[in-house]
Design a protein around this motif. Structure first.
Motif, PDB file in Angstrom:
ATOM      1  N   SER A  68     -18.551   2.085   3.752  1.00  0.00           N
ATOM      2  CA  SER A  68     -18.180   1.107   2.723  1.00  0.00           C
ATOM      3  C   SER A  68     -16.885   1.502   2.019  1.00  0.00           C
ATOM      4  O   SER A  68     -16.107   0.639   1.598  1.00  0.00           O
ATOM      5  CB  SER A  68     -19.304   0.971   1.697  1.00  0.00           C
ATOM      6  N   ILE A  69     -16.634   2.817   1.915  1.00  0.00           N
ATOM      7  CA  ILE A  69     -15.400   3.267   1.265  1.00  0.00           C
ATOM      8  C   ILE A  69     -14.194   2.893   2.111  1.00  0.00           C
ATOM      9  O   ILE A  69     -13.159   2.458   1.586  1.00  0.00           O
ATOM     10  CB  ILE A  69     -15.442   4.785   1.020  1.00  0.00           C
ATOM     11  N   PHE A  70     -14.306   3.024   3.436  1.00  0.00           N
ATOM     12  CA  PHE A  70     -13.181   2.663   4.296  1.00  0.00           C
ATOM     13  C   PHE A  70     -12.926   1.159   4.259  1.00  0.00           C
ATOM     14  O   PHE A  70     -11.775   0.723   4.237  1.00  0.00           O
ATOM     15  CB  PHE A  70     -13.435   3.095   5.735  1.00  0.00           C
ATOM     16  N   VAL A  71     -13.993   0.362   4.248  1.00  0.00           N
ATOM     17  CA  VAL A  71     -13.809  -1.094   4.155  1.00  0.00           C
ATOM     18  C   VAL A  71     -13.123  -1.456   2.847  1.00  0.00           C
ATOM     19  O   VAL A  71     -12.226  -2.303   2.807  1.00  0.00           O
ATOM     20  CB  VAL A  71     -15.165  -1.816   4.287  1.00  0.00           C
ATOM     21  N   GLN A  72     -13.527  -0.772   1.765  1.00  0.00           N
ATOM     22  CA  GLN A  72     -12.872  -1.004   0.477  1.00  0.00           C
ATOM     23  C   GLN A  72     -11.412  -0.552   0.525  1.00  0.00           C
ATOM     24  O   GLN A  72     -10.527  -1.220  -0.028  1.00  0.00           O
ATOM     25  CB  GLN A  72     -13.614  -0.236  -0.623  1.00  0.00           C
ATOM     26  N   THR A  73     -11.144   0.550   1.198  1.00  0.00           N
ATOM     27  CA  THR A  73      -9.765   1.028   1.344  1.00  0.00           C
ATOM     28  C   THR A  73      -8.913   0.029   2.114  1.00  0.00           C
ATOM     29  O   THR A  73      -7.751  -0.216   1.765  1.00  0.00           O
ATOM     30  CB  THR A  73      -9.765   2.386   2.062  1.00  0.00           C
ATOM     31  N   LEU A  74      -9.487  -0.555   3.157  1.00  0.00           N
ATOM     32  CA  LEU A  74      -8.762  -1.562   3.931  1.00  0.00           C
ATOM     33  C   LEU A  74      -8.413  -2.768   3.060  1.00  0.00           C
ATOM     34  O   LEU A  74      -7.278  -3.272   3.090  1.00  0.00           O
ATOM     35  CB  LEU A  74      -9.608  -1.990   5.131  1.00  0.00           C
ATOM     36  N   LYS A 112      -5.762   8.929  -8.152  1.00  0.00           N
ATOM     37  CA  LYS A 112      -6.411   9.698  -7.080  1.00  0.00           C
ATOM     38  C   LYS A 112      -7.397   8.845  -6.274  1.00  0.00           C
ATOM     39  O   LYS A 112      -8.376   9.356  -5.726  1.00  0.00           O
ATOM     40  CB  LYS A 112      -7.103  10.941  -7.639  1.00  0.00           C
ATOM     41  N   GLY A 113      -7.147   7.553  -6.236  1.00  0.00           N
ATOM     42  CA  GLY A 113      -8.009   6.657  -5.470  1.00  0.00           C
ATOM     43  C   GLY A 113      -9.097   5.994  -6.287  1.00  0.00           C
ATOM     44  O   GLY A 113      -9.748   5.055  -5.811  1.00  0.00           O
ATOM     45  N   GLY A 114      -9.356   6.468  -7.477  1.00  0.00           N
ATOM     46  CA  GLY A 114     -10.401   5.891  -8.329  1.00  0.00           C
ATOM     47  C   GLY A 114      -9.829   4.790  -9.206  1.00  0.00           C
ATOM     48  O   GLY A 114      -8.668   4.407  -9.064  1.00  0.00           O
ATOM     49  N   PRO A 115     -10.631   4.266 -10.094  1.00  0.00           N
ATOM     50  CA  PRO A 115     -12.068   4.527 -10.263  1.00  0.00           C
ATOM     51  C   PRO A 115     -12.908   3.757  -9.250  1.00  0.00           C
ATOM     52  O   PRO A 115     -12.549   2.650  -8.845  1.00  0.00           O
ATOM     53  CB  PRO A 115     -12.332   4.020 -11.696  1.00  0.00           C
ATOM     54  N   MET A 116     -14.004   4.372  -8.817  1.00  0.00           N
ATOM     55  CA  MET A 116     -14.945   3.780  -7.861  1.00  0.00           C
ATOM     56  C   MET A 116     -14.243   3.371  -6.563  1.00  0.00           C
ATOM     57  O   MET A 116     -14.550   2.344  -5.977  1.00  0.00           O
ATOM     58  CB  MET A 116     -15.663   2.574  -8.480  1.00  0.00           C
ATOM     59  N   ASN A 117     -13.255   4.185  -6.142  1.00  0.00           N
ATOM     60  CA  ASN A 117     -12.529   3.968  -4.875  1.00  0.00           C
ATOM     61  C   ASN A 117     -11.776   2.643  -4.833  1.00  0.00           C
ATOM     62  O   ASN A 117     -11.412   2.176  -3.746  1.00  0.00           O
ATOM     63  CB  ASN A 117     -13.490   4.036  -3.687  1.00  0.00           C
ATOM     64  N   PHE A 138      -4.843   3.988   2.599  1.00  0.00           N
ATOM     65  CA  PHE A 138      -5.100   4.774   3.798  1.00  0.00           C
ATOM     66  C   PHE A 138      -4.678   6.226   3.611  1.00  0.00           C
ATOM     67  O   PHE A 138      -5.389   7.154   4.008  1.00  0.00           O
ATOM     68  CB  PHE A 138      -4.359   4.167   4.992  1.00  0.00           C
ATOM     69  N   ALA A 139      -3.502   6.444   3.016  1.00  0.00           N
ATOM     70  CA  ALA A 139      -2.987   7.804   2.874  1.00  0.00           C
ATOM     71  C   ALA A 139      -3.851   8.637   1.936  1.00  0.00           C
ATOM     72  O   ALA A 139      -4.177   9.793   2.235  1.00  0.00           O
ATOM     73  CB  ALA A 139      -1.546   7.761   2.368  1.00  0.00           C
ATOM     74  N   THR A 140      -4.260   8.079   0.810  1.00  0.00           N
ATOM     75  CA  THR A 140      -5.068   8.842  -0.144  1.00  0.00           C
ATOM     76  C   THR A 140      -6.476   9.085   0.376  1.00  0.00           C
ATOM     77  O   THR A 140      -7.047  10.154   0.173  1.00  0.00           O
ATOM     78  CB  THR A 140      -5.131   8.103  -1.486  1.00  0.00           C
ATOM     79  N   TYR A 141      -7.053   8.096   1.053  1.00  0.00           N
ATOM     80  CA  TYR A 141      -8.401   8.290   1.601  1.00  0.00           C
ATOM     81  C   TYR A 141      -8.382   9.298   2.748  1.00  0.00           C
ATOM     82  O   TYR A 141      -9.302  10.109   2.892  1.00  0.00           O
ATOM     83  CB  TYR A 141      -8.959   6.953   2.070  1.00  0.00           C
ATOM     84  N   SER A 142      -7.328   9.275   3.569  1.00  0.00           N
ATOM     85  CA  SER A 142      -7.195  10.264   4.631  1.00  0.00           C
ATOM     86  C   SER A 142      -7.057  11.668   4.051  1.00  0.00           C
ATOM     87  O   SER A 142      -7.653  12.628   4.562  1.00  0.00           O
ATOM     88  CB  SER A 142      -5.968   9.931   5.497  1.00  0.00           C
ATOM     89  N   PHE A 143      -6.288  11.796   2.971  1.00  0.00           N
ATOM     90  CA  PHE A 143      -6.140  13.091   2.310  1.00  0.00           C
ATOM     91  C   PHE A 143      -7.475  13.562   1.739  1.00  0.00           C
ATOM     92  O   PHE A 143      -7.836  14.740   1.864  1.00  0.00           O
ATOM     93  CB  PHE A 143      -5.098  12.971   1.198  1.00  0.00           C
ATOM     94  N   ALA A 144      -8.214  12.654   1.122  1.00  0.00           N
ATOM     95  CA  ALA A 144      -9.500  13.021   0.531  1.00  0.00           C
ATOM     96  C   ALA A 144     -10.501  13.463   1.600  1.00  0.00           C
ATOM     97  O   ALA A 144     -11.252  14.434   1.409  1.00  0.00           O
ATOM     98  CB  ALA A 144     -10.064  11.850  -0.269  1.00  0.00           C
ATOM     99  N   LEU A 145     -10.529  12.764   2.724  1.00  0.00           N
ATOM    100  CA  LEU A 145     -11.458  13.121   3.788  1.00  0.00           C
ATOM    101  C   LEU A 145     -11.028  14.383   4.524  1.00  0.00           C
ATOM    102  O   LEU A 145     -11.827  15.304   4.727  1.00  0.00           O
ATOM    103  CB  LEU A 145     -11.569  11.965   4.796  1.00  0.00           C
TER     104      LEU A 145
END
Length: 315
Positions: free
Chosen positions: A84-90, A259-264, A269-276
């Motif tokens: 769900s986080i990736f779908v939200q990131t998209l 930092k990608g928040g709040p609640m993602n 893509f870049a910040t979520y890739s860094f976080a993962l």
């Protein structure tokens, strides 16, 4: 009239030496050319090609921090769509890129037209416009963070002083306001690139076209739609192409502000890739997220280049 043997020797050309000299010169020039190209080739190989191939391997493996991992194929990409986080990131990336690009196109065109009409202090004003683009991204974004951070927000203080707000507005803690702030900062930073590039295109348009259109009775709006905009289309297409790539892969602004928040809600893509990959230790999954950008950027580049080619053929 007779010719002596010495005269005959001088008159007969030596056919083998000239090609040999030319071949030697070409060989020396080729070696010199390769010598100049070599540094750029090695830089592209070790700083672009090697990291790209390595990231492809990581995306196809279950590598974690400290382990090489094993081959898992497209498993990492399959797991992305169940997240769900990736779908939200998209969704965030599409909204962020579309809103920022639209604002930069409209405001950049307006700013370019204003800069084109300025008569006095041209160099000073144009240099001042470039300041947001020159200042390091992290440094300027820290200033924006201070302006919108709830405890020290100068924006909230100004709004309350002007009686436009009766309480502190949670700019960064609120998911929707945080996305608005991130888009605002990205537009502020990318606007000079649009304005100065479009200004260069405006300067290159012949003045005779405007004079002829004005003589035919065309007003400012008509001159803009029928002369300015068509002639700026190739320049605008190239600017949109580069800006779309930079905007879609933005990292510094989002990471410093939220930092990608709040609640993602502001993850890209870049910040979520860094976080993962780096913070969570899942190198393979993080590489899969970053490589998900590649086909999207490839499609954007392909479509934009087709538009540029069509505009060039139309001219």
């Amino acid at each position: 009239m007779t010719l002596k043997t010495a005269d005959l020797d001088l008159a007969v050309p030596v056919t083998g030496e000239a090609p040999c000299r030319r071949a030697g010169v070409l060989t020396r020039e080729s070696r010199t050319a390769y010598a100049f190209i070599a540094p750029a080739f090695f830089l592209l190989t070790f700083l672009v090609a090697y990291p790209f191939v390595l990231s492809v391997w990581f995306s196809l493996s279950d590598a974690r921090v400290g382990t090489t991992g094993s081959f898992v194929g497209l498993g990492n990409f399959g797991r992305l769509f169940s997240s769900s986080i990736f779908v939200q990131t998209l969704q965030n990336s599409i909204l962020f890129t579309a809103a920022a690009l639209t604002a930069k196109i409209v405001l950049g065109m307006a700013l370019a037209l204003l800069l084109f009409r300025i008569k006095h202090f041209k160099r000073l004003i144009r240099g001042a416009v470039l300041l947001p683009f020159i200042v390091p991204t992290a440094l300027s974004t820290l200033v924006w963070w201070w302006m919108f951070e709830p405890l020290y927000s100068v924006v909230n203080w100004t709004l309350k002083s002007l009686r436009l707000a009766d309480h502190d507005i949670p700019w960064l803690p609120d998911p929707y306001l945080a996305m608005f702030v991130v888009i605002l900062v990205n537009v502020w930073r990318g606007l000079p690139f649009f304005a100065i590039t479009l200004l260069a295109g405006l300067v290159a348009i012949p003045r005779e076209l405007y004079e002829a259109a004005e003589a035919d009775g065309a007003g400012p709006v008509g001159r803009f739609w029928h002369i300015t905009l068509p002639l700026l289309t190739p320049v605008l297409a190239v600017v949109i192409l580069f800006s779309a790539i930079f905007t879609l892969s933005d990292f510094n602004i989002v990471y410093v502000l939220t930092k990608g928040g709040p609640m993602n809600m502001t993850h890209l893509f870049a910040t979520y890739s860094f976080a993962l990959g780096l913070q969570g230790g899942e190198i393979g999954q993080g590489a899969a997220v970053s490589l998900f950008l590649f086909p999207i950027l490839l499609a954007v580049v392909f479509l934009q280049l087709r538009l540029v080619r069509k505009a060039a053929l139309y001219e």
